[in-house]
Design a protein around this motif. Structure first.
Motif, PDB file in Angstrom:
ATOM      1  N   HIS A 349       0.821  -1.210   0.000  1.00  7.37           N
ATOM      2  CA  HIS A 349       0.000   0.000   0.000  1.00  7.37           C
ATOM      3  C   HIS A 349       0.857   1.263   0.000  1.00  7.37           C
ATOM      4  O   HIS A 349       0.624   2.181  -0.807  1.00  7.37           O
ATOM      5  CB  HIS A 349      -0.922  -0.014   1.225  1.00  7.37           C
ATOM      6  N   THR A 350       1.849   1.319   0.897  1.00  7.17           N
ATOM      7  CA  THR A 350       2.651   2.539   0.984  1.00  7.17           C
ATOM      8  C   THR A 350       3.507   2.746  -0.265  1.00  7.17           C
ATOM      9  O   THR A 350       3.711   3.886  -0.705  1.00  7.17           O
ATOM     10  CB  THR A 350       3.565   2.490   2.222  1.00  7.17           C
ATOM     11  N   VAL A 355       4.475   5.968  -5.327  1.00 11.55           N
ATOM     12  CA  VAL A 355       4.629   6.107  -6.778  1.00 11.55           C
ATOM     13  C   VAL A 355       3.509   6.977  -7.352  1.00 11.55           C
ATOM     14  O   VAL A 355       3.755   7.834  -8.225  1.00 11.55           O
ATOM     15  CB  VAL A 355       4.662   4.709  -7.428  1.00 11.55           C
ATOM     16  N   VAL A 356       2.303   6.780  -6.851  1.00  9.38           N
ATOM     17  CA  VAL A 356       1.182   7.619  -7.327  1.00  9.38           C
ATOM     18  C   VAL A 356       1.429   9.083  -7.004  1.00  9.38           C
ATOM     19  O   VAL A 356       1.181   9.978  -7.842  1.00  9.38           O
ATOM     20  CB  VAL A 356      -0.143   7.123  -6.704  1.00  9.38           C
ATOM     21  N   ASN A 357       1.932   9.376  -5.806  1.00  7.36           N
ATOM     22  CA  ASN A 357       2.199  10.766  -5.442  1.00  7.36           C
ATOM     23  C   ASN A 357       3.281  11.380  -6.330  1.00  7.36           C
ATOM     24  O   ASN A 357       3.194  12.566  -6.709  1.00  7.36           O
ATOM     25  CB  ASN A 357       2.638  10.846  -3.985  1.00  7.36           C
ATOM     26  N   LEU A 358       4.317  10.610  -6.668  1.00 11.96           N
ATOM     27  CA  LEU A 358       5.353  11.123  -7.567  1.00 11.96           C
ATOM     28  C   LEU A 358       4.768  11.498  -8.924  1.00 11.96           C
ATOM     29  O   LEU A 358       5.059  12.568  -9.478  1.00 11.96           O
ATOM     30  CB  LEU A 358       6.462  10.083  -7.736  1.00 11.96           C
ATOM     31  N   VAL A 421       6.056  10.227   0.188  1.00 11.85           N
ATOM     32  CA  VAL A 421       7.005   9.527  -0.684  1.00 11.85           C
ATOM     33  C   VAL A 421       8.311   9.256   0.076  1.00 11.85           C
ATOM     34  O   VAL A 421       8.839   8.133   0.059  1.00 11.85           O
ATOM     35  CB  VAL A 421       7.277  10.354  -1.953  1.00 11.85           C
ATOM     36  N   ALA A 422       8.839  10.293   0.729  1.00 12.02           N
ATOM     37  CA  ALA A 422      10.105  10.137   1.447  1.00 12.02           C
ATOM     38  C   ALA A 422       9.997   9.099   2.553  1.00 12.02           C
ATOM     39  O   ALA A 422      10.884   8.246   2.727  1.00 12.02           O
ATOM     40  CB  ALA A 422      10.546  11.485   2.029  1.00 12.02           C
ATOM     41  N   GLN A 423       8.889   9.111   3.297  1.00 10.86           N
ATOM     42  CA  GLN A 423       8.725   8.154   4.387  1.00 10.86           C
ATOM     43  C   GLN A 423       8.617   6.730   3.859  1.00 10.86           C
ATOM     44  O   GLN A 423       9.223   5.802   4.406  1.00 10.86           O
ATOM     45  CB  GLN A 423       7.482   8.517   5.205  1.00 10.86           C
ATOM     46  N   ALA A 424       7.860   6.530   2.786  1.00  9.20           N
ATOM     47  CA  ALA A 424       7.679   5.181   2.243  1.00  9.20           C
ATOM     48  C   ALA A 424       8.975   4.625   1.665  1.00  9.20           C
ATOM     49  O   ALA A 424       9.316   3.455   1.872  1.00  9.20           O
ATOM     50  CB  ALA A 424       6.584   5.202   1.179  1.00  9.20           C
ATOM     51  N   SER A 433      15.254  11.595  -4.123  1.00 11.80           N
ATOM     52  CA  SER A 433      15.733  12.970  -4.271  1.00 11.80           C
ATOM     53  C   SER A 433      14.915  13.656  -5.346  1.00 11.80           C
ATOM     54  O   SER A 433      14.305  13.008  -6.223  1.00 11.80           O
ATOM     55  CB  SER A 433      17.221  12.994  -4.641  1.00 11.80           C
ATOM     56  N   LEU A 434      14.902  15.006  -5.287  1.00 14.17           N
ATOM     57  CA  LEU A 434      14.204  15.824  -6.285  1.00 14.17           C
ATOM     58  C   LEU A 434      15.142  16.955  -6.677  1.00 14.17           C
ATOM     59  O   LEU A 434      15.548  17.750  -5.825  1.00 14.17           O
ATOM     60  CB  LEU A 434      12.897  16.373  -5.699  1.00 14.17           C
TER      61      LEU A 434
END
Length: 462
Positions: A349-350, A355-358, A421-424, A433-434
């Motif tokens: 799930h996480t 990936v969806v948030n990215l 994203v960072a936590q998962a 990184s961004l």
């Protein structure tokens, strides 16, 4: 320690008593020097004279007199208070009939006729005349034990006082050492009690050295600091969540108030106003639901190492499913996709949410009819958009909770997407990184590149 001192004192006293007794025995053995006569008749005459008290033998002691013990249990002289009391153990020696170097002998504790305690040396003497008849006899030499008893009593007193002083000194020293050694523990206890009383973590203690107590202090300081950081993060999350929730709730309340007032007063809203209000209500409800969902994701505690329910996932499959959702949200965008198989161990799930948030972040910042480049090669996932990019001063904050760049504050979103994203990714053992995008070989410029690196393999793990 106290038991060892007592054992040493008692052992020393018994050793001293044995040595003193051995010295008395040696004195008695040296005192046994019977006279040697030319004939048995002369010897018998001397023994009879001695038993009658006529003569004194040269080996008699000053305080006691030799006691002759006959085989029948009688002794002489019979009426002298300084003679030794006969015991049953003396009779076998008196009956042996030997004398000289082969004489039977033994040492024992005994009493004189007057009751004084003495050390007795009983040695067989040979044939003598008793009541006109030949018989065998033994001589009992004695030495007073009062000097030995007095010396042992003094030694016991000195040993007792010395042992008591040593025990007291050792107890005081042990107490002082314990208090000195446990001072860090005392400070640690006071710090823990202070935290429990004030409910304010963050208190630390001074730590010196590298022993177990120092390690305990370091662990306490680390724990207290971590608790303080966790509490600050929790307070900051609540404050930020309250600030972010205020905006959609205020907008919802305003729109609902307009609808209620219109119903109560009977005044119709301007034409086209009512559908617009309902559309705003729906959008604000969706934004509120998204924000609450993101808060729930971030509020979950990270599982301890080795306890997370991880599964073998195909990262390329997750990215493919996320792309299907991203295409629905950006129908005018072009997605350039290059996915190679890569399998990881992570929470399903996480990882899908990350990936969806990215991809949602790339879709949100991409211009109309723009392009989004998605690549997965050797465990490195890159998502690039061709939007306005990221300002250098905003780079340190892109993964902070509720943080949004000034240019993005008018766009929908809660500011929690990249934090999730960072936590998962970190929970799965990876890195994210961004960075601003570099010009491509086709001359494309602008945009940002999100890079995710996850440990795994190109084949499914066992």
């Amino acid at each position: 320690m106290s038991l060892a001192v007592v054992l040493c004192a008692v052992t020393g006293w018994f050793v001293a008593r044995g040595e003193m007794t051995a010295q008395v025995d040696q004195t008695l053995a040296r005192a046994w020097e019977p006279s040697v006569h030319a004939s048995p008749q002369a010897e018998i005459r001397a023994m009879n004279d001695w038993c009658r008290g006529v003569v004194t033998q040269p080996w008699m002691t000053r305080d006691t007199i030799p006691t002759v013990i006959f085989a029948d249990g009688t002794s002489c002289p019979p009426n002298d208070s300084r003679s030794v009391k006969v015991t049953d153990d003396d009779l076998p020696v008196a009956s042996s009939g030997t004398r000289g170097t082969g004489a039977h002998s033994y040492f024992r504790d005994g009493q004189l006729a007057n009751g004084d305690a003495v050390r007795v040396y009983v040695v067989s003497y040979g044939p003598v005349v008793s009541n006109g008849e030949f018989t065998t006899a033994a001589v009992a030499l004695s030495q007073p034990l009062r000097p030995v008893h007095d010396a042992l009593l003094g030694l016991a007193l000195i040993t007792t006082i010395t042992a008591a002083l040593m025990i007291a000194a050792s107890a005081f020293g042990a107490l002082w050492l314990a208090r000195t050694a446990l001072q860090p523990v005392d400070r640690l206890t006071q710090a823990a009690e202070n935290i429990a009383r004030t409910q304010e973590p963050g208190t630390t203690i001074d730590v010196a050295g590298s022993d177990e107590i120092a390690r305990l202090g370091q662990a306490f300081n680390a724990m207290s600091t971590a608790l303080a950081h966790s509490r600050d993060s929790q307070s900051q999350l609540i404050a930020d969540a309250g600030h972010e929730l205020r905006t959609p709730l205020t907008s919802l309340r305003t729109n609902i108030d307009l609808l209620v007032r219109s119903e109560e007063t009977g005044r119709a809203l301007p034409e086209g106003m009512r559908p617009k209000l309902f559309a705003n209500l729906k959008a604000q409800m969706v934004e509120l639901s998204t924000l609450i969902g993101d808060l729930l994701v971030l509020s979950r505690p990270l599982p301890a190492a080795g306890t997370a329910p991880l599964a073998a996932l195909g990262l390329h499959d997750i990215v493919s499913r996320a792309l299907d959702r991203a295409r629905l949200r950006g129908p005018s965008l072009v997605f350039n996709v290059d996915l190679q198989p890569w399998y990881v161990r992570a929470d399903t799930h996480t990882m899908e949410r990350a990936v969806v948030n990215l991809l949602d972040n790339a879709v949100k910042f991409s211009p109309v009819d723009g392009a989004v480049d998605v690549s997965l090669t050797s465990g490195v996932l890159t998502v690039r958009d061709h939007g306005p990019g990221i300002a250098p001063e905003d780079m340190p904050h892109v993964f902070d909770r509720f943080w949004r760049a000034p240019s993005a504050r008018q766009l929908p979103g809660s500011g929690l997407g990249l934090a999730i994203v960072a936590q998962a990714i970190r929970n799965a053992g990876g890195e994210v990184s961004l960075t601003p995008a570099v010009p491509g070989p086709d001359g494309t410029t602008g945009g940002a590149v999100a890079t995710v690196t996850l440990p795994g393999s190109p084949t499914p793990p066992p």
